[in-house]
Design an enzyme around this catalytic site. Sequence first.
Site, mmCIF file in Angstrom:
data_model
loop_
_atom_site.group_PDB
_atom_site.id
_atom_site.type_symbol
_atom_site.label_atom_id
_atom_site.label_comp_id
_atom_site.label_asym_id
_atom_site.label_seq_id
_atom_site.Cartn_x
_atom_site.Cartn_y
_atom_site.Cartn_z
ATOM 1 N N ASN A 9 14.480 -3.703 6.809
ATOM 2 C CA ASN A 9 13.403 -3.586 5.821
ATOM 3 C C ASN A 9 13.569 -2.233 5.139
ATOM 4 O OD1 ASN A 9 11.017 -3.337 4.413
ATOM 5 N ND2 ASN A 9 9.709 -3.176 6.236
ATOM 6 N N LYS A 11 12.024 -1.031 2.666
ATOM 7 C CA LYS A 11 10.776 -0.493 2.116
ATOM 8 C C LYS A 11 11.018 0.034 0.687
ATOM 9 C CE LYS A 11 9.322 0.354 6.794
ATOM 10 N NZ LYS A 11 8.500 1.079 7.733
ATOM 11 N N HIS A 95 3.461 -7.267 6.396
ATOM 12 C CA HIS A 95 3.892 -6.005 7.020
ATOM 13 C C HIS A 95 2.685 -5.074 7.171
ATOM 14 C CE1 HIS A 95 5.785 -2.118 7.609
ATOM 15 N NE2 HIS A 95 6.806 -2.791 8.085
ATOM 16 N N GLU A 97 2.262 -2.067 6.605
ATOM 17 C CA GLU A 97 1.994 -1.169 5.469
ATOM 18 C C GLU A 97 1.236 -1.905 4.367
ATOM 19 O OE1 GLU A 97 6.049 0.111 5.148
ATOM 20 O OE2 GLU A 97 5.788 1.169 7.051
ATOM 21 N N GLU A 167 5.324 -5.894 15.584
ATOM 22 C CA GLU A 167 5.529 -4.479 15.292
ATOM 23 C C GLU A 167 4.270 -3.692 15.634
ATOM 24 O OE1 GLU A 167 8.768 -3.940 12.116
ATOM 25 O OE2 GLU A 167 6.937 -4.371 11.033
ATOM 26 N N GLY A 173 8.015 3.900 12.163
ATOM 27 C CA GLY A 173 8.367 5.137 11.455
ATOM 28 C C GLY A 173 7.942 6.401 12.191
ATOM 29 N N SER A 213 10.620 1.699 15.101
ATOM 30 C CA SER A 213 11.552 2.741 15.546
ATOM 31 C C SER A 213 12.718 2.210 16.378
ATOM 32 C CB SER A 213 10.804 3.841 16.312
ATOM 33 O OG SER A 213 9.861 4.467 15.454
HETATM 34 P P1 PGA Z 1 10.891 1.680 11.473
HETATM 35 O O1 PGA Z 1 10.159 0.552 10.587
HETATM 36 O O2 PGA Z 1 12.113 1.037 12.084
HETATM 37 O O3 PGA Z 1 11.239 2.758 10.498
HETATM 38 O O4 PGA Z 1 9.924 2.117 12.508
HETATM 39 C C1 PGA Z 1 10.042 -0.761 11.058
HETATM 40 C C2 PGA Z 1 9.273 -1.599 10.058
HETATM 41 O O5 PGA Z 1 8.354 -1.088 9.423
HETATM 42 O O6 PGA Z 1 9.567 -2.793 9.896
#
Ligand code: PGA
Length: 252
Positions: A9, A11, A95, A97, A167, A173, A213
């Site tokens: 992803n 983003k 997601h 976010e 997640e 992140g 992460s």
């Molecule tokens: P990350 O993001 O691997 O940077 O923690 C995962 C995601 O948001 O799908």
Amino acid sequence: MRRPIIAGNWKLNNNAKQALELVTLLKRELSDVSKVDIVVCPVFTVLMEVSDCLIESNIDVGAQDLYWEDSGAFTGEVSAPLIKDTGAKYVIIGHSERRQFFGETNETVNKKIKAALKHGLIPIVCIGEILAEREAGETFNVIKAQCQGSFAGLSSEQMLKLVIAYEPVWAIGTGKTATPEQAQEVHKYIRELLANMFDGETSQELRIQYGGSVKPDNIKDLMAQEDIDGALVGGASLKSDSFVKLVKYYEQ
Ligand code: PGA
């Protein structure tokens, strides 16, 4: 046997030049991979170029969101038929976010899943608790509400066409990964829930990725868990060397 799936992803990162450089490297480095489905999810503006670059490769492309109507007066939105038209095969839905910053709810996730399936896109549906919910012992209740709301009105057949990404929001992140045991516990719970909502076969066949992460140094222990079928990767998908290492975990 569930086939693992690793999705990157990206983003809000990578312009056309950066995106094409990255996928050109991935295409070369991952050409011999056969045991895992590989997906990259760029921003809308480069979906078509990335898809074109990956034609006849073993890497598929996904969008990061969609709107549930096909067309009309919906300024700024992108629909399933338009995503399909770029050559993309997947779409991330719900997601955290989008839930946190853009008002996504289980109801809108549900509409988006139905629109994606109607047009033959594979939804990667994200669910997961925030830190306060985990600390309050509410993780399973949150996951249950998200699954019941997001998958309302879907048939077992439709469920088998989608992928779930668990997640934990506190792990996204932050560099703070769920322990393999914490992740497995929730993945197992999701399967039990799906067995109740649908049936045992659906719950056993459906793929559930872990996200939050995931890095080359922690993928092994996470993916070794019985109910984890791959990863949804943010940060580590932006560099070819780390993404290649994640995918190649499955090829050893
Ligand atoms: P990350 O993001 O691997 O940077 O923690 C995962 C995601 O948001 O799908």
